[in-house]
Design a protein around this motif. Structure first.
Motif, short mmCIF file in Angstrom:
data_model
loop_
_atom_site.label_atom_id
_atom_site.label_comp_id
_atom_site.label_asym_id
_atom_site.label_seq_id
_atom_site.Cartn_x
_atom_site.Cartn_y
_atom_site.Cartn_z
N THR A 1 0.83 -1.21 0.00
CA THR A 1 0.00 0.00 0.00
C THR A 1 0.86 1.26 0.00
O THR A 1 2.03 1.24 0.42
N LEU A 2 0.26 2.34 -0.48
CA LEU A 2 0.79 3.69 -0.35
C LEU A 2 -0.10 4.45 0.61
O LEU A 2 -1.33 4.36 0.53
N ALA A 3 0.50 5.22 1.51
CA ALA A 3 -0.25 6.04 2.46
C ALA A 3 0.13 7.50 2.27
O ALA A 3 1.32 7.82 2.19
N LEU A 4 -0.87 8.37 2.18
CA LEU A 4 -0.64 9.81 2.04
C LEU A 4 -0.89 10.48 3.38
O LEU A 4 -1.96 10.29 3.98
N TRP A 5 0.10 11.24 3.85
CA TRP A 5 0.05 11.87 5.17
C TRP A 5 0.13 13.38 5.01
O TRP A 5 0.97 13.89 4.28
N LYS A 6 -0.74 14.10 5.71
CA LYS A 6 -0.72 15.56 5.71
C LYS A 6 -0.38 16.06 7.10
O LYS A 6 -1.00 15.66 8.09
N MET A 7 0.63 16.94 7.16
CA MET A 7 1.04 17.52 8.43
C MET A 7 0.27 18.82 8.66
O MET A 7 0.28 19.71 7.81
N ASP A 8 -0.37 18.90 9.79
CA ASP A 8 -1.09 20.13 10.15
C ASP A 8 -0.07 21.22 10.46
O ASP A 8 0.76 21.04 11.35
N PRO A 9 -0.11 22.37 9.74
CA PRO A 9 0.86 23.45 10.01
C PRO A 9 0.86 23.90 11.46
O PRO A 9 1.89 24.38 11.96
N PRO B 1 -3.35 8.44 8.07
CA PRO B 1 -3.24 8.85 6.67
C PRO B 1 -4.56 9.41 6.15
O PRO B 1 -5.64 8.99 6.59
N THR B 2 -4.47 10.34 5.21
CA THR B 2 -5.68 10.90 4.60
C THR B 2 -6.11 10.11 3.37
O THR B 2 -7.23 10.27 2.89
N ASP B 3 -5.22 9.24 2.87
CA ASP B 3 -5.58 8.41 1.73
C ASP B 3 -4.69 7.17 1.75
O ASP B 3 -3.51 7.24 2.10
N MET B 4 -5.28 6.03 1.39
CA MET B 4 -4.53 4.77 1.27
C MET B 4 -4.84 4.16 -0.09
O MET B 4 -6.01 4.05 -0.48
N GLU B 5 -3.80 3.80 -0.83
CA GLU B 5 -3.97 3.17 -2.14
C GLU B 5 -3.21 1.85 -2.17
O GLU B 5 -2.12 1.75 -1.62
N THR B 6 -3.79 0.87 -2.84
CA THR B 6 -3.19 -0.46 -2.93
C THR B 6 -2.56 -0.65 -4.30
O THR B 6 -3.16 -0.28 -5.32
N TRP C 1 1.43 7.47 -10.34
CA TRP C 1 0.23 8.01 -9.70
C TRP C 1 0.22 9.54 -9.85
O TRP C 1 1.26 10.17 -9.71
N LYS C 2 -0.95 10.09 -10.14
CA LYS C 2 -1.12 11.54 -10.12
C LYS C 2 -1.29 11.97 -8.67
O LYS C 2 -2.12 11.42 -7.95
N ALA C 3 -0.49 12.94 -8.25
CA ALA C 3 -0.47 13.34 -6.85
C ALA C 3 -1.20 14.65 -6.67
O ALA C 3 -0.69 15.71 -7.04
N ARG C 4 -2.36 14.57 -6.09
CA ARG C 4 -3.13 15.78 -5.72
C ARG C 4 -3.45 15.65 -4.23
O ARG C 4 -2.60 15.30 -3.45
N SER C 5 -4.69 16.00 -3.86
CA SER C 5 -5.09 15.79 -2.47
C SER C 5 -5.25 14.31 -2.18
O SER C 5 -5.23 13.89 -1.03
N THR C 6 -5.42 13.51 -3.24
CA THR C 6 -5.41 12.05 -3.14
C THR C 6 -4.52 11.53 -4.26
O THR C 6 -4.03 12.29 -5.10
N LEU C 7 -4.31 10.23 -4.28
CA LEU C 7 -3.50 9.59 -5.32
C LEU C 7 -4.41 8.88 -6.31
O LEU C 7 -5.30 8.13 -5.91
N SER C 8 -4.20 9.13 -7.61
CA SER C 8 -4.96 8.44 -8.64
C SER C 8 -3.98 7.80 -9.62
O SER C 8 -3.11 8.47 -10.17
N ARG C 9 -4.13 6.50 -9.82
CA ARG C 9 -3.17 5.76 -10.64
C ARG C 9 -3.33 6.10 -12.12
O ARG C 9 -4.44 6.13 -12.65
N LEU C 10 -2.19 6.35 -12.78
CA LEU C 10 -2.18 6.66 -14.21
C LEU C 10 -1.83 5.45 -15.05
O LEU C 10 -2.44 5.21 -16.09
N LEU C 11 -0.83 4.68 -14.61
CA LEU C 11 -0.42 3.52 -15.41
C LEU C 11 0.40 2.56 -14.57
O LEU C 11 0.93 2.92 -13.51
N SER C 12 0.52 1.33 -15.05
CA SER C 12 1.40 0.31 -14.49
C SER C 12 2.04 -0.41 -15.67
O SER C 12 1.34 -0.85 -16.58
N ILE C 13 3.37 -0.50 -15.66
CA ILE C 13 4.06 -1.16 -16.76
C ILE C 13 5.04 -2.19 -16.21
O ILE C 13 5.61 -2.01 -15.13
#
Length: 463
Positions: free
Chosen positions: A216-224, A247-252, A289-301
Motif C-alpha cells: 500500500t501507499l499512504a498519504l500523510w498531511k502535516m497540520d501546520p 493517513p488521509t488516503d490509502m492506495e493499494t 500516480w497523479k499526486a493531488r489531495s489524493t493519489l490516482s493511478r495513471l499507469l502500471s508497466i
C-alpha cells in the motif's frame, strides 16, 4: 485529522563509539561539543570567483550576464562529469551498528542515517562523532514490540528542509521530526501500514507518501499548527510530546495477472514538475500516480528486468525515472511510448544495483559489490578511467569503466560468520545508500555486507 499527544519514554541506549544518548533532541544536540547541527544565524555565503569567472566577466562585460549564466551551467555540467574521478575515500567508524540502509545530508558536515538494527543517528563527517536520535513510539507500544524490526529503510527531507520523515520504533509507522533541532513532531501509527515502511517521498512541505511491504501507499498531511512554533511540546518531566496522525488516503498496488503476491512497494520517486509519483514493486512493475489531495493511478508497466527492483530515482531535467534491479538499470519516460535510453547493465557479478541517484545527466550507481559506477545518459555509456599517455600529454580514456571501490568497513566475527561463511574475512559491502553534497563537492556512501545473516557496516566520505 485525528490527533492525540503522548510523551516519549526515556530508555537506556547501548553505548557506541562517540555516541551521546539523550531523552530529548535539544539536549542531545547540546551534548555535541562541536555545537548544534545548524548555526542559529546563517552567514551570507562568500562569493567564490575563480580566474575563469574573472576572464569571462571581462570578455562579456556587464551586458553579458545571460551568457555568463549559460557558461556557469556548462561549467557545472563539466564539473559533474569530472568530479567522480577526483573523489578520494575517508572511512568513518560506526562502531557495531548493523548495515546503513538510508542517509541524507542535514548540512555541510552532518549526515543523518538509519540502520538495519533500527538506529537513527547523526554522523559528523569531520569529527567522526555519532549522535543517536531517540525513536518515536506508537500509542500502543506493546503491539509494536511484538513485530520483528527490519530497521530504518527510508529517510527523506521535505523541500524546505524543515521536516524529516523516517520510520518509528515500530517500522510500520511514519515518524516526522522538525529540523534543525530534530525534535519529534508527529507519528503516523493509526490506521496506516500493516507492514514495514520501505520508501518515503515528500510531495510538498507538508504532504508525504510512504510505501510499505504490505503493498500500500499512504498519504500523510502535516497540520501546520503542529510546527508553527520553533520549540517542541514537552510534558512536565521535560520529555518531548508529539501528535499521533492517520493517513488521509490509502492506495493499494494493483495485483498483477501473473502473480498473486509480492506486490511489496520497494521504492518511490516524486516528480515535482509533473506532480506525479513513481513506485516500483517487487513483482517487477513500475506504477505512476497523479499526486493531488489524493493519489490516482495513471499507469502500471512491466519492467524489462524484474528481479530485485529495490531502488528508484527521478531526474526533473530529463523527465526520466530510473529503476535498479539485480543487474540492470531501466529507464522510463511515461510520456514516451518507446524509451530512448536502453537499459544499462552493471555487470557486477549479479550482486545487484542497491542505490541510485541522478544529478543533471549523470546517474550514480551503488552496487552490491562495494563499488560506485557513473553513467552518462546523454552519451549512453559509463564514465571511463583516464590515464596519462606521456609526461606532456593530457589524460586519455582507457576504455575501462570508472569504478570507485569502497573500503572494508567492519564485520562482526560471530558464530554465524564462522559456521555459514567459513570465516572468510573479506566481504564486499553492498552500498545501500549514497547522497551528494554538491556545494561542498562531497559524497557520503554507506551500507554493509550483502548476505542478510552477516552483521557489519560501512560508511565513507568521498571528497
Amino acid at each position: 485529522m485525528a490527533m492525540q499527544q503522548t510523551g516519549s519514554r526515556k530508555r537506556k541506549e547501548p553505548a557506541i563509539e562517540g555516541a551521546a544518548a539523550s531523552s530529548s533532541s535539544q539536549g542531545l544536540l547540546a551534548a555535541d561539543s562541536e555545537g548544534p547541527l545548524l548555526p542559529k544565524r546563517q552567514k551570507r555565503p562568500a562569493s567564490r570567483r575563480s580566474l575563469v569567472h574573472y576572464l569571462k566577466d571581462r570578455e562579456w562585460g556587464v551586458r553579458g550576464r545571460v551568457g555568463l549564466t549559460a557558461f556557469e551551467g556548462k561549467l557545472r555540467s563539466y564539473a559533474v562529469q569530472k568530479l567522480p574521478e577526483l573523489l578520494r575515500e575517508r572511512e568513518l567508524a560506526l562502531g557495531t551498528l548493523n548495515k546503513v540502509f538510508a542517509s541524507q545530508w542535514l548540512n555541510a558536515r552532518h549526515v543523518v542515517c538509519g540502520t538495519k538494527c533500527n538506529t537513527l543517528f547523526v554522523a559528523d563527517v569531520l569529527s567522526g562523532q555519532i549522535t543517536r536520535i531517540p525513536l518515536m513510539r506508537d500509542r500502543v507500544p506493546e503491539l509494536a514490540r511484538a513485530q520483528p524490526s527490519c530497521g530504518i529503510h527510508a529517510i527523506e527531507l521535505n523541500p524546505s528542509k524543515t521536516l524529516l520523515a523516517t520510520g518509528g520504533e515500530n517500522p510500520n509507522s511514519l515518524a516526522v521530526y522538525q529540523l534543525p533541532t530534530l525534535d519529534p513532531m508527529c507519528l503516523g501509527d493509526h490506521n496506516g501500514h500493516r507492514d514495514w515502511i520501505f520508501a518515503i517521498a515528500w510531495m510538498s512541505d507538508t504532504v508525504a507518501v510512504s510505501g510499505s511491504r504490505d503493498g500500500t501507499l499512504a498519504l500523510w498531511k502535516m497540520d501546520p499548527d503542529m510546527f508553527n512554533g520553533s520549540i517542541a511540546w514537552h510534558n512536565n518531566a521535560g520529555l518531548p510530546v508529539y501528535a499521533h496522525i492517520s493517513p488521509t488516503d490509502m492506495e493499494t498496488i494493483p495485483r498483477s495477472s501473473t502473480t498473486t503476491s509480492n506486490r511489496k512497494v520497494r521504492a518511490l520517486a516524486f516528480s515535482g514538475k509533473n506532480q506525479e509519483l513513481g513506485a516500483v514493486s517487487l513483482d517487477g512493475y513500475f506504477h505512476l500516480w497523479k499526486a493531488r489531495s489524493t493519489l490516482s493511478r495513471l499507469l502500471s508497466i512491466r519492467l524489462p528486468y524484474c528481479r530485485e527492483n529495490v531502488c528508484l530515482t527521478y531526474c526533473d531535467e530529463l523527465s526520466l525515472y530510473a529503476a535498479g534491479s539485480q543487474s540492470h538499470v531501466s529507464f522510463m519516460d511515461p510520456r514516451q511510448r518507446q524509451q530512448n535510453i536502453r537499459p544499462l547493465c552493471s555487470r557486477e557479478g549479479g550482486t545487484g544495483v542497491r542505490s541510485l541517484s541522478f544529478y543533471q545527466h549523470i546517474i550514480t550507481v551503488g552496487t552490491g559489490h562495494g563499488s560506485l559506477l557513473f553513467y552518462d545518459t546523454r552519451a549512453q555509456k559509463f564514465l571511463e578511467e583516464r590515464a596519462s599517455a606521456g609526461q606532456d600529454s593530457f589524460l586519455a580514456p582507457t576504455g575501462r569503466k570508472l569504478r570507485l571501490t569502497c573500503g572494508r568497513g567492519w564485520l562482526n566475527h560471530d558464530d554465524l560468520w564462522v559456521n555459514y561463511f567459513g570465516g572468510v574475512d573479506e566481504f564486499p559491502n553492498a552500498l545501500y545508500t549514497h547522497c551528494y553534497n554538491w556545494p561542498e563537492m562531497k559524497l557520503f556512501v554507506a551500507g554493509g555486507p550483502l548476505p542478510s545473516g552477516l552483521h557489519g557496516n560501512y560508511a565513507g566520505l568521498w571528497s
